[in-house]
Write a protein that holds these residues in place. Structure first.
Motif: not given
Length: 357
Positions: A251-264, A340-354
């Motif tokens: 959750v904290e890793l997701y937040n680091s990608y999304f906190n300052d974006l136009d996503i609620q 246990d979701l790997p960091k690289n997968i969280v990063t990949k998901i976040s980048n696709i969303v962005i």
């Protein structure tokens, strides 16, 4: 394939070691030693006085309505899983939908009184994604109008609100122990009351109405959990700290990608110790959501439109206008969240969303 949820499986040998007790006693159901042991450990872990574990998480809602002798209208939320509303209808009551808070996503407590009338018997609402309702205000309203309160706390295992278990609020709380939940028994659930007399009534109801081996006390149903399910719960429980810590990091890793974006993002109510049960994101419109889903699916990543649709739109209930819920449900997407979701997968998901914003 990355799904929105992933079942935590304890080491097989640990599960098998616990199951040996069932083999030794030749007792697979009807509240054997493993069921009783799990209930005892859950009371200790959750710091609650009463808990009755069941074979799934929907029967507790139905039993709660029956045990409280509810009839007429029940005020509820349109933003929840379908079982919340269907249980009310199944028990021959009428769901009256009240809109939700646009940030917490729980029922908007300021709108509850406007829906109360002479036919109202209870308030049945959901702590959404483990985020508590304003339980203090709801309790005040219930006392003012002499109403019962049931909390659908399916997502709330381990959540604390105002320094106590979320299960301490209301007349009855229910929980899900489905395989997709943080704590699970494969398939299962629980019903928690804060009244010993009510707890006794619930206990009889979940076992056909039995009062002893040969006597009955009122109507009941079969909601008993098996020893096989209880064994899974006993094997999972020691890993809760590991599960919660792992999910918190994701959750904290997701937040680091999304906190300052136009996503609620979900706003957690003040004074809450959350359990990181889901990671919902709310887009500006449904078109963006659909683009994100397609792109993620193309990478074998499968989020979920959760909750969708808004329950006031079901074809077997009366329609009540709930514009906030209808809007949120069309724009909300739960992203994959595993301990246990790997960091690289969280990063990949976040980048696709962005990339689709």
């Amino acid at each position: 394939m990355i799904n929105v949820v992933k079942t935590f499986l304890p080491p097989q040998n640990e599960y098998h070691d616990i199951l040996k007790k069932a083999w030794e006693t030749n007792w697979l159901t009807n509240r054997g030693v493993l069921v009783k042991e799990l209930e005892k450990k859950l009371k200790s872990y959750l710091k609650i006085d009463n808990v009755l574990i069941t074979t799934n998480g929907t029967l507790p809602l139905q039993i709660a309505i029956k045990a409280l002798k509810l009839n007429g209208e029940i005020i509820t939320t349109p933003f929840s899983y379908v079982a919340t509303a269907s249980s009310i209808v199944w028990e021959n009551c009428k769901p009256v939908f009240v809109d939700i808070h646009p940030e917490y996503l729980t029922i908007d407590e300021t709108k509850i009184e406007g829906a109360i009338n002479k036919n109202t018997s209870a308030i049945l609402v959901t702590h959404v994604f483990g985020n508590p309702c304003n339980a203090i205000k709801i309790d005040q309203i219930a006392k003012k109008y002499n109403l019962k309160v049931i909390y659908d706390a399916a997502h709330c295992f381990g959540v604390k609100y105002l320094n106590q278990s979320i299960f301490k609020f209301g007349d009855i709380s229910t929980c899900s122990f489905h395989a997709t939940k943080l704590f699970h028994t494969g398939e299962g659930g629980a019903i928690i009351s804060n009244n010993n007399l009510l707890d006794d009534e619930i206990f009889k109801m979940h076992n056909f109405g039995h009062k002893g081996k040969e006597n009955f006390s009122g109507i009941g149903i079969n909601a008993k959990i098996s020893e096989l399910q209880a064994a899974m719960g006993l094997a999972v429980l020691p890993y809760m700290s590991k599960i919660l810590n792992g999910r918190k990091k994701v959750v904290e890793l997701y937040n680091s990608y999304f906190n300052d974006l136009d996503i609620q993002l979900l706003k957690i109510r003040e004074n809450t110790e959350w359990n990181y049960s889901y990671y919902p994101v709310i887009f500006q419109n449904e078109e963006v959501l659909k683009r994100v889903v397609i792109k993620l699916n193309n990478s074998d990543i499968y989020p979920r439109r959760y909750f969708y649709p808004s329950l006031n739109r079901l074809d077997y209930v009366d329609f009540y206008s709930c514009p906030v819920s209808e809007s949120i449900s069309s724009r909300i997407l739960c992203l994959p969240l595993h301990y246990d979701l790997p960091k690289n997968i969280v990063t990949k998901i976040s980048n696709i969303v962005i990339s689709q914003l």
